[in-house]
Design a protein around this motif. Structure first.
Motif, PDB file in Angstrom:
ATOM      1  N   GLY A 177       0.820  -1.207   0.000  1.00  0.00           N
ATOM      2  CA  GLY A 177       0.000   0.000   0.000  1.00  0.00           C
ATOM      3  C   GLY A 177       0.848   1.249   0.000  1.00  0.00           C
ATOM      4  N   ARG A 194      -2.535  -0.804  -3.424  1.00  0.00           N
ATOM      5  CA  ARG A 194      -3.671   0.017  -2.998  1.00  0.00           C
ATOM      6  C   ARG A 194      -3.165   1.379  -2.533  1.00  0.00           C
ATOM      7  NH1 ARG A 194      -6.538  -4.682   0.701  1.00  0.00           N
ATOM      8  NH2 ARG A 194      -7.664  -5.742  -0.981  1.00  0.00           N
ATOM      9  N   VAL A 198      -4.064   5.447  -1.114  1.00  0.00           N
ATOM     10  CA  VAL A 198      -4.918   6.494  -0.554  1.00  0.00           C
ATOM     11  C   VAL A 198      -4.172   7.818  -0.694  1.00  0.00           C
ATOM     12  CG1 VAL A 198      -6.300   7.258   1.402  1.00  0.00           C
ATOM     13  CG2 VAL A 198      -5.838   4.807   1.090  1.00  0.00           C
ATOM     14  N   PRO A 251      -7.141  -0.277  -6.704  1.00  0.00           N
ATOM     15  CA  PRO A 251      -7.954   0.332  -5.651  1.00  0.00           C
ATOM     16  C   PRO A 251      -7.332   1.656  -5.197  1.00  0.00           C
ATOM     17  CG  PRO A 251      -7.658  -2.007  -5.232  1.00  0.00           C
ATOM     18  CD  PRO A 251      -6.731  -1.656  -6.353  1.00  0.00           C
ATOM     19  N   LYS A 269      -8.313   5.653  -3.315  1.00  0.00           N
ATOM     20  CA  LYS A 269      -9.228   6.567  -2.652  1.00  0.00           C
ATOM     21  C   LYS A 269      -8.593   7.952  -2.617  1.00  0.00           C
ATOM     22  CE  LYS A 269     -12.639   8.113  -0.059  1.00  0.00           C
ATOM     23  NZ  LYS A 269     -14.008   8.292  -0.608  1.00  0.00           N
ATOM     24  N   ALA A 299      -5.768   5.184   7.427  1.00  0.00           N
ATOM     25  CA  ALA A 299      -5.475   4.632   6.102  1.00  0.00           C
ATOM     26  C   ALA A 299      -4.219   3.776   6.151  1.00  0.00           C
ATOM     27  CB  ALA A 299      -5.315   5.763   5.090  1.00  0.00           C
ATOM     28  N   LEU A 340      -4.271  -0.308   5.469  1.00  0.00           N
ATOM     29  CA  LEU A 340      -3.457  -0.878   4.398  1.00  0.00           C
ATOM     30  C   LEU A 340      -2.455  -1.880   4.957  1.00  0.00           C
ATOM     31  CD1 LEU A 340      -2.749   2.223   2.124  1.00  0.00           C
ATOM     32  CD2 LEU A 340      -4.328   0.349   1.684  1.00  0.00           C
ATOM     33  N   TRP A 345      -9.093  -3.020   2.757  1.00  0.00           N
ATOM     34  CA  TRP A 345      -9.522  -1.893   1.923  1.00  0.00           C
ATOM     35  C   TRP A 345     -10.891  -1.451   2.425  1.00  0.00           C
ATOM     36  CZ3 TRP A 345      -7.229   1.552  -0.754  1.00  0.00           C
ATOM     37  CH2 TRP A 345      -7.946   2.375  -1.629  1.00  0.00           C
ATOM     38  N   TYR A 398     -12.661   1.362   1.746  1.00  0.00           N
ATOM     39  CA  TYR A 398     -13.258   2.476   1.007  1.00  0.00           C
ATOM     40  C   TYR A 398     -14.263   2.056  -0.064  1.00  0.00           C
ATOM     41  CZ  TYR A 398      -9.355   4.856   3.210  1.00  0.00           C
ATOM     42  OH  TYR A 398      -8.465   5.358   4.115  1.00  0.00           O
ATOM     43  N   GLU A 399     -14.805   0.847   0.035  1.00  0.00           N
ATOM     44  CA  GLU A 399     -15.791   0.416  -0.949  1.00  0.00           C
ATOM     45  C   GLU A 399     -17.071   1.251  -0.798  1.00  0.00           C
ATOM     46  OE1 GLU A 399     -15.063  -1.435  -3.287  1.00  0.00           O
ATOM     47  OE2 GLU A 399     -13.252  -2.476  -2.562  1.00  0.00           O
TER      48      GLU A 399
END
Length: 305
Positions: free
Chosen positions: A169, A232, A234, A260, A262, A293, A297, A302, A304-305
């Protein structure tokens, strides 16, 4: 130009005034560095109780390792400062608080600064540190950084594909990802408090030695042609920041590659707001989101779906 007295609340305006009370005494980069160090020292908080540190050296790269208990993940953190300022002391309290609040090991990278060390030295230093972390601890790795440090860590994430196995992440805080300066935020917030668009482009030029490398993702993640298989991600951008468009552009590229991602656009905040976390409710709330976050990670989650 936006009316920043209306966009920003009293606490952030007070943070800006305090930050602006440390102008360089004299001309040149060394005076600018001294002023930046004094600014960071003025906002610095004591390390939380229970966090231990050890300074190490990875080849030519100094690092500081923060630990508390038995970590299940390692965060590798690269500091901001326009590629020309900052070091282990400038972001010591930020790294210590991330360690304390997540329980993760944090490794801060004291990459070499421009213009004495032009690109790709800072990138090479950061990648070497992440390689060392993987070899030394063999735990999941989350890359994190603010401003210039976010740029460096995003470049490391790109370069790590097929080379490192543990990077899972990345958290990028008001990243300046190397765009050409034509994004909307460069126009709308060209004279934003604490960082102008002209200053942002100046620092990028200093880092490159005056010639921006074409198509080099180790210089700018936005220059990459391949965004597949990235970890992933953020991204935290500040509303009143000329570089905010970079984060939004990067998020769109990752989303198009089914990575993924955000994007958290923080209203009423400015570039450098991490230092305001103990005097601004908005900055403190954002720092809490940043830490959460990193924590998620690091656990492979995850949220933030």
């Amino acid at each position: 130009m936006p009316d920043y007295s209306a966009l920003l609340d009293a606490e952030i305006l007070a943070f800006i005034r305090k930050s602006e009370s440390f102008p360089p005494e004299g001309e040149g980069l060394e005076a600018e560095r001294r002023a930046y160090d004094a600014l960071c020292a003025a906002f610095r908080q004591d390390r939380p109780e229970g966090v231990s540190t050890e300074d190490r050296r990875i080849g030519q790269v100094p690092v500081r390792v923060y630990e508390q208990g038995e970590p299940s993940c390692t965060v590798v953190y690269a500091h901001g400062g326009g590629f020309v300022k900052g070091g282990l002391e400038s972001h010591d309290d930020i790294c210590a608080e991330i360690c304390n609040q997540t329980g993760y090991r944090v490794v801060a990278v004291d990459y070499r600064l421009a213009p004495e060390h032009a690109h790709p030295v800072a990138f090479d230093d950061c990648f070497a540190a992440v390689e060392w972390v993987e070899e030394s601890f063999d735990l999941p790795i989350v890359l994190a950084g603010d401003s210039a440090g976010a740029t460096l860590m995003a470049s490391v994430a790109h370069h790590a594909r097929g080379r490192l196995r543990n990077v899972i992440g990345q958290v990028l805080i008001y990243p300046a990802l190397g765009a050409d300066g034509t994004g909307a935020s460069y126009r709308d917030h060209a004279e934003a408090p604490l960082l102008s668009a002209a200053a942002l482009m100046y620092y990028r030029g200093v880092r490159s030695g005056g010639v921006v490398p074409a198509g080099d993702a180790t210089y700018s993640p936005l220059l990459d042609k391949d965004f597949d298989d990235l970890p992933r991600t953020v991204i935290f951008t500040a509303e009143c920041d000329p570089g905010a468009s970079d984060g939004a552009d990067y998020a769109r590229l990752l989303e198009a590659a089914d990575v993924p991602v955000k994007l958290v656009h923080e209203r009423g905040l400015v570039h450098g707001f991490l230092r305001a976390r103990h005097m601004s409710a908005r900055a403190d709330a954002s720092f809490e989101r940043i830490v959460l976050a990193i924590e998620a990670l690091g656990q492979g989650l995850w949220v933030y779906e």
